[in-house]
Design a protein around this motif. Structure first.
Motif, short mmCIF file in Angstrom:
data_model
loop_
_atom_site.label_atom_id
_atom_site.label_comp_id
_atom_site.label_asym_id
_atom_site.label_seq_id
_atom_site.Cartn_x
_atom_site.Cartn_y
_atom_site.Cartn_z
N GLU A 87 47.69 35.96 46.10
CA GLU A 87 47.25 36.76 47.24
C GLU A 87 45.73 36.93 47.18
O GLU A 87 45.20 38.04 47.13
CB GLU A 87 47.96 38.11 47.24
N LEU A 88 45.04 35.80 47.16
CA LEU A 88 43.59 35.77 47.09
C LEU A 88 43.07 34.69 48.04
O LEU A 88 43.78 33.74 48.37
CB LEU A 88 43.11 35.44 45.67
N LYS A 186 37.82 41.42 37.75
CA LYS A 186 37.58 41.12 39.17
C LYS A 186 38.86 41.08 40.00
O LYS A 186 38.91 41.60 41.11
CB LYS A 186 36.84 39.79 39.30
N TRP A 187 39.92 40.46 39.45
CA TRP A 187 41.15 40.27 40.22
C TRP A 187 42.40 40.72 39.45
O TRP A 187 43.52 40.29 39.75
CB TRP A 187 41.33 38.79 40.58
N GLY A 188 42.22 41.58 38.48
CA GLY A 188 43.28 41.90 37.52
C GLY A 188 44.64 42.22 38.10
O GLY A 188 45.66 41.79 37.57
N GLU A 189 44.71 42.96 39.20
CA GLU A 189 45.99 43.38 39.76
C GLU A 189 46.67 42.28 40.56
O GLU A 189 47.83 42.42 40.94
CB GLU A 189 45.81 44.62 40.64
N LYS A 190 45.96 41.19 40.81
CA LYS A 190 46.50 40.14 41.67
C LYS A 190 46.77 38.83 40.94
O LYS A 190 47.29 37.89 41.53
CB LYS A 190 45.55 39.87 42.84
N ALA A 205 49.82 33.93 40.51
CA ALA A 205 50.01 35.26 41.09
C ALA A 205 50.51 36.26 40.06
O ALA A 205 51.28 35.93 39.15
CB ALA A 205 50.99 35.18 42.26
N ALA A 206 50.08 37.50 40.22
CA ALA A 206 50.56 38.60 39.36
C ALA A 206 52.08 38.70 39.45
O ALA A 206 52.67 38.53 40.53
CB ALA A 206 49.93 39.91 39.79
#
Length: 286
Positions: A87-88, A186-190, A205-206
């Motif tokens: 989701e980026l 920067k994008w840890g949760e995703k 993806a996470a």
């Protein structure tokens, strides 16, 4: 005998020997396992293009689990199933990484090809080609969907896949550690970051993992016993999820002693596991 069993096996250095060949003992054991009702598939970090070499060498009778658990692939219909894209914004991702770490080899692993961006790399192109994957140099805004996985690799010294699993220089290890920390901030949760080998970082993806997708497939197929075989840190989630899990004795040291052992990859790791299954199933996995 094996109608309740699904085996998920990693490919590189688990199904194969250290040099990429599949021992004949593995092929024969898988065929016999399937003939007795077993379901077998690969559970690998490889993409659809890089997995094409697998399907020609290894018999499977269940969807292939690819991209470190980001998608399953039906080899009959040639369609992705259980697909979990990042989701980026892919253009933003690759541009940000290149601006911060211009020295790293960055690729996006698509469904039809592997994509590079700033300057060709002969070893990368040859490694992909040798495994049946097309390579294309594109601009970041041209990245196709679904955006399933991207990878960063340290210095390539040959076109052999085996080099990704060899110990690396201190400076190179420090760089990959720095990239891991930076991406997490920067994008840890995703994202999920998987260390597929000493020299490569995989990002998907996470919430995706080899273990989660392996269990989902077992449930979808009505298989009560999930057997997992793997040798690297990106196999850890799969090994932890398995009802019976095995690590080749020449697998990553950090995994040794945590799971059951099987033969070294050159001596038929998968055949070794299949040989153990009747006894273990009879004892209820004890």
């Amino acid at each position: 005998m094996f109608s309740d069993v699904l085996i998920c096996a990693d490919y590189d250095r688990t199904l194969t020997d250290p040099f990429g060949s599949v021992p004949e003992s593995n092929v024969k054991a898988i065929q016999e396992f399937m003939a007795k009702g077993g379901a077998f598939t690969v559970n690998t970090g490889r993409s659809v293009p890089m997995a094409s070499a697998i399907f020609a060498k290894v018999p499977i009778n269940a969807p292939a689990l690819l991209y470190n658990g980001a998608a399953a692939y039906d080899t009959v219909t040639r369609q992705l199933t259980m697909c979990h894209p990042l989701e980026l914004n892919p253009e933003e991702v690759v541009t940000s990484i290149h601006e911060r770490f211009p020295q790293v080899l960055l690729e996006v692993q698509g469904v039809d090809a592997h994509y590079g961006f700033w300057g060709k790399n002969h070893f990368w192109e040859e490694m992909c080609k040798a495994n049946g994957a097309k390579t294309k140099m594109i601009r970041p805004h041209e990245i196709p969907r679904p955006f399933l996985k991207f990878s960063m690799t340290g210095t390539l010294e040959s076109s052999a896949v085996s080099q990704l699993f060899l110990p690396i220089y201190h400076e190179e290890a420090a760089l990959l550690d720095e990239i891991t920390l930076w991406m997490g901030e920067k994008w840890g949760e995703k994202i999920t970051i998987a260390r597929a080998g000493y020299r490569i970082l995989d990002v998907q993806a996470a919430g995706t993992s080899k273990g989660a997708l392996g269990r989902s497939l077992a449930k979808a197929m009505g298989r009560k016993v999930l057997v997992c075989i793997g040798d690297e840190e990106n196999d850890r989630s799969m090994l932890e999820e398995g009802d019976l899990s095995f690590v080749p004795t020449d697998g990553r040291a950090s995994l040794q002693g945590l799971f059951r052992s099987c033969a070294p990859c050159a001596e038929g790791s998968v055949a070794s596991v299949i040989a153990q299954l009747p006894r273990l199933l009879e004892k209820g996995g004890a």
